[in-house]
Motif scaffolding. Structure first.
Motif, PDB file in Angstrom:
ATOM      1  N   LEU A 172      56.390  21.618  35.106  1.00  0.00           N
ATOM      2  CA  LEU A 172      56.835  20.659  35.901  1.00  0.00           C
ATOM      3  C   LEU A 172      56.982  18.922  35.788  1.00  0.00           C
ATOM      4  O   LEU A 172      57.619  18.471  35.889  1.00  0.00           O
ATOM      5  CB  LEU A 172      56.498  20.945  37.525  1.00  0.00           C
ATOM      6  N   ARG A 173      55.933  18.727  35.476  1.00  0.00           N
ATOM      7  CA  ARG A 173      55.773  17.310  34.413  1.00  0.00           C
ATOM      8  C   ARG A 173      56.884  17.371  33.238  1.00  0.00           C
ATOM      9  O   ARG A 173      57.467  15.547  33.621  1.00  0.00           O
ATOM     10  CB  ARG A 173      54.173  17.518  34.207  1.00  0.00           C
ATOM     11  N   ASN A 174      56.852  17.627  32.393  1.00  0.00           N
ATOM     12  CA  ASN A 174      57.881  17.629  31.658  1.00  0.00           C
ATOM     13  C   ASN A 174      59.327  17.168  32.298  1.00  0.00           C
ATOM     14  O   ASN A 174      60.323  16.491  32.043  1.00  0.00           O
ATOM     15  CB  ASN A 174      58.402  18.971  30.844  1.00  0.00           C
ATOM     16  N   LEU A 175      59.655  18.280  33.502  1.00  0.00           N
ATOM     17  CA  LEU A 175      60.433  18.470  33.487  1.00  0.00           C
ATOM     18  C   LEU A 175      60.659  17.264  34.571  1.00  0.00           C
ATOM     19  O   LEU A 175      61.682  16.557  34.704  1.00  0.00           O
ATOM     20  CB  LEU A 175      61.335  19.718  35.162  1.00  0.00           C
ATOM     21  N   PHE A 176      59.797  17.068  35.271  1.00  0.00           N
ATOM     22  CA  PHE A 176      59.557  15.586  36.531  1.00  0.00           C
ATOM     23  C   PHE A 176      60.180  14.388  35.575  1.00  0.00           C
ATOM     24  O   PHE A 176      61.015  13.381  36.012  1.00  0.00           O
ATOM     25  CB  PHE A 176      58.680  15.537  36.725  1.00  0.00           C
ATOM     26  N   SER A 177      59.570  14.303  35.094  1.00  0.00           N
ATOM     27  CA  SER A 177      59.591  13.148  33.479  1.00  0.00           C
ATOM     28  C   SER A 177      61.397  12.944  33.519  1.00  0.00           C
ATOM     29  O   SER A 177      61.402  11.920  32.899  1.00  0.00           O
ATOM     30  CB  SER A 177      59.012  13.002  32.587  1.00  0.00           C
ATOM     31  N   ARG A 178      61.987  14.102  32.865  1.00  0.00           N
ATOM     32  CA  ARG A 178      62.869  13.698  32.619  1.00  0.00           C
ATOM     33  C   ARG A 178      64.121  13.831  33.672  1.00  0.00           C
ATOM     34  O   ARG A 178      65.383  12.785  33.224  1.00  0.00           O
ATOM     35  CB  ARG A 178      63.793  15.493  32.165  1.00  0.00           C
ATOM     36  N   LEU A 179      63.917  14.141  34.771  1.00  0.00           N
ATOM     37  CA  LEU A 179      65.305  13.999  36.481  1.00  0.00           C
ATOM     38  C   LEU A 179      65.070  12.789  35.906  1.00  0.00           C
ATOM     39  O   LEU A 179      66.085  12.551  37.252  1.00  0.00           O
ATOM     40  CB  LEU A 179      64.327  14.679  36.967  1.00  0.00           C
ATOM     41  N   TYR A 180      63.500  12.294  36.520  1.00  0.00           N
ATOM     42  CA  TYR A 180      63.140  10.765  37.309  1.00  0.00           C
ATOM     43  C   TYR A 180      62.912   9.457  36.359  1.00  0.00           C
ATOM     44  O   TYR A 180      62.140   8.567  36.375  1.00  0.00           O
ATOM     45  CB  TYR A 180      62.451  10.600  38.227  1.00  0.00           C
ATOM     46  N   PHE A 181      62.898  10.338  35.198  1.00  0.00           N
ATOM     47  CA  PHE A 181      62.562   8.879  33.611  1.00  0.00           C
ATOM     48  C   PHE A 181      61.970   8.431  34.563  1.00  0.00           C
ATOM     49  O   PHE A 181      61.631   6.898  34.290  1.00  0.00           O
ATOM     50  CB  PHE A 181      64.169   7.772  33.480  1.00  0.00           C
ATOM     51  N   GLY A 182      60.499   8.878  34.210  1.00  0.00           N
ATOM     52  CA  GLY A 182      59.315   8.115  34.131  1.00  0.00           C
ATOM     53  C   GLY A 182      58.031   9.192  34.549  1.00  0.00           C
ATOM     54  O   GLY A 182      58.182   9.832  33.361  1.00  0.00           O
ATOM     55  N   SER A 183      57.320   7.996  34.575  1.00  0.00           N
ATOM     56  CA  SER A 183      55.480   9.133  34.595  1.00  0.00           C
ATOM     57  C   SER A 183      55.763  10.250  35.772  1.00  0.00           C
ATOM     58  O   SER A 183      56.199  10.172  36.293  1.00  0.00           O
ATOM     59  CB  SER A 183      54.619   8.598  34.858  1.00  0.00           C
ATOM     60  N   ALA A 184      54.623  11.370  35.033  1.00  0.00           N
ATOM     61  CA  ALA A 184      54.471  12.589  36.583  1.00  0.00           C
ATOM     62  C   ALA A 184      54.475  12.181  37.512  1.00  0.00           C
ATOM     63  O   ALA A 184      53.247  13.134  37.913  1.00  0.00           O
ATOM     64  CB  ALA A 184      55.110  13.704  35.957  1.00  0.00           C
ATOM     65  N   GLU A 185      53.143  11.391  37.221  1.00  0.00           N
ATOM     66  CA  GLU A 185      52.164  10.787  38.587  1.00  0.00           C
ATOM     67  C   GLU A 185      52.629  10.763  39.943  1.00  0.00           C
ATOM     68  O   GLU A 185      51.259  11.515  40.448  1.00  0.00           O
ATOM     69  CB  GLU A 185      51.296   9.271  38.201  1.00  0.00           C
ATOM     70  N   PRO A 186      53.293  11.041  40.060  1.00  0.00           N
ATOM     71  CA  PRO A 186      53.846  10.925  41.532  1.00  0.00           C
ATOM     72  C   PRO A 186      54.142  12.247  41.874  1.00  0.00           C
ATOM     73  O   PRO A 186      53.459  12.627  43.208  1.00  0.00           O
ATOM     74  CB  PRO A 186      55.484  10.674  41.810  1.00  0.00           C
ATOM     75  N   LEU A 187      54.615  12.446  40.768  1.00  0.00           N
ATOM     76  CA  LEU A 187      54.455  14.178  41.174  1.00  0.00           C
ATOM     77  C   LEU A 187      52.409  15.461  41.103  1.00  0.00           C
ATOM     78  O   LEU A 187      52.993  16.157  42.147  1.00  0.00           O
ATOM     79  CB  LEU A 187      55.261  14.803  39.828  1.00  0.00           C
ATOM     80  N   MET A 188      51.863  15.142  40.744  1.00  0.00           N
ATOM     81  CA  MET A 188      50.482  15.308  40.623  1.00  0.00           C
ATOM     82  C   MET A 188      49.690  14.444  41.792  1.00  0.00           C
ATOM     83  O   MET A 188      48.798  15.521  42.030  1.00  0.00           O
ATOM     84  CB  MET A 188      50.082  14.231  39.068  1.00  0.00           C
ATOM     85  N   LYS A 189      50.510  13.527  42.282  1.00  0.00           N
ATOM     86  CA  LYS A 189      49.424  13.190  43.668  1.00  0.00           C
ATOM     87  C   LYS A 189      50.535  13.979  44.768  1.00  0.00           C
ATOM     88  O   LYS A 189      49.745  14.221  45.734  1.00  0.00           O
ATOM     89  CB  LYS A 189      51.011  11.570  43.452  1.00  0.00           C
ATOM     90  N   ALA A 190      51.448  14.133  44.586  1.00  0.00           N
ATOM     91  CA  ALA A 190      51.914  14.992  45.667  1.00  0.00           C
ATOM     92  C   ALA A 190      52.202  16.631  45.743  1.00  0.00           C
ATOM     93  O   ALA A 190      51.760  16.657  47.255  1.00  0.00           O
ATOM     94  CB  ALA A 190      53.802  15.674  45.727  1.00  0.00           C
TER      95      ALA A 190
END
Length: 182
Positions: free
Chosen positions: A104-122
């Protein structure tokens, strides 16, 4: 609450202008599922412009060749929907926990072109709640985009042997995913 009778309706029609009649009839016809073009596929495509909703658009392809963009209300529902499309035979929810949600972190970074930190926080300490909310919001976005949406929604795992999947993809339906996500 007033009950509409045939006479009342006829009186209302008699007072309407031709333009108003046309507008009301058009609205009814647009809502009539017998007249609306049916969905035949889903496409994840690189967006023309980069914006808050990410680098990729999710489009429902209709039988008349037109497309309707799915308007996800948040990044997480788009993420989970696209992840599910990328796994047409489905997956177990618990498999996403592997390596601290690496897939999920890898896909999040590719979709939103940035760190997956917001994902982990959510996700925080309650992945089950996070995932359930994302799935529910993705279903809502699909339903608001098209009628006859069941095949294009993330299905209930109880109906698919415990797997999370989109029936259209699982059944070999028309699914196009941008090559940069594969």
């Amino acid at each position: 609450m007033t009950t509409m009778t045939t006479t009342t309706i006829q009186e209302m029609l008699d007072t309407m202008s031709v333009e108003e009649l046309k507008n009301r009839l058009a609205a009814y016809m647009m809502a009539d599922e017998n007249l609306v073009s049916r969905p035949i596929g889903v496409e994840v495509r690189l967006a023309d412009t980069l914006n808050r909703s990410g680098r990729y658009d999710v489009l429902i392809v209709l039988e008349d060749g037109s497309e309707k963009e799915v308007k996800f209300r948040d990044r997480h529902s788009r993420l989970v929907y696209i992840y599910t499309l990328l796994h047409p035979q489905g997956y177990q929810r618990r498999s996403l926990r592997a390596n601290n949600f690496q897939a999920l972190r890898n896909l999040f970074s590719r979709l939103y072109f940035g760190s997956a930190e917001p994902l982990m926080k959510a996700i925080g300490n309650d992945f089950d709640h996070y995932f359930s909310q994302a799935v529910a919001q993705s279903r809502r976005a699909i339903r608001e985009t098209i009628g006859h949406s069941e095949l294009f929604e993330i299905g209930l795992p109880q109906r698919h042997g415990g797997k999370t999947l989109v029936s259209c993809a699982a059944n070999g339906g028309h699914v196009i995913i941008d090559s940069s996500l594969l």
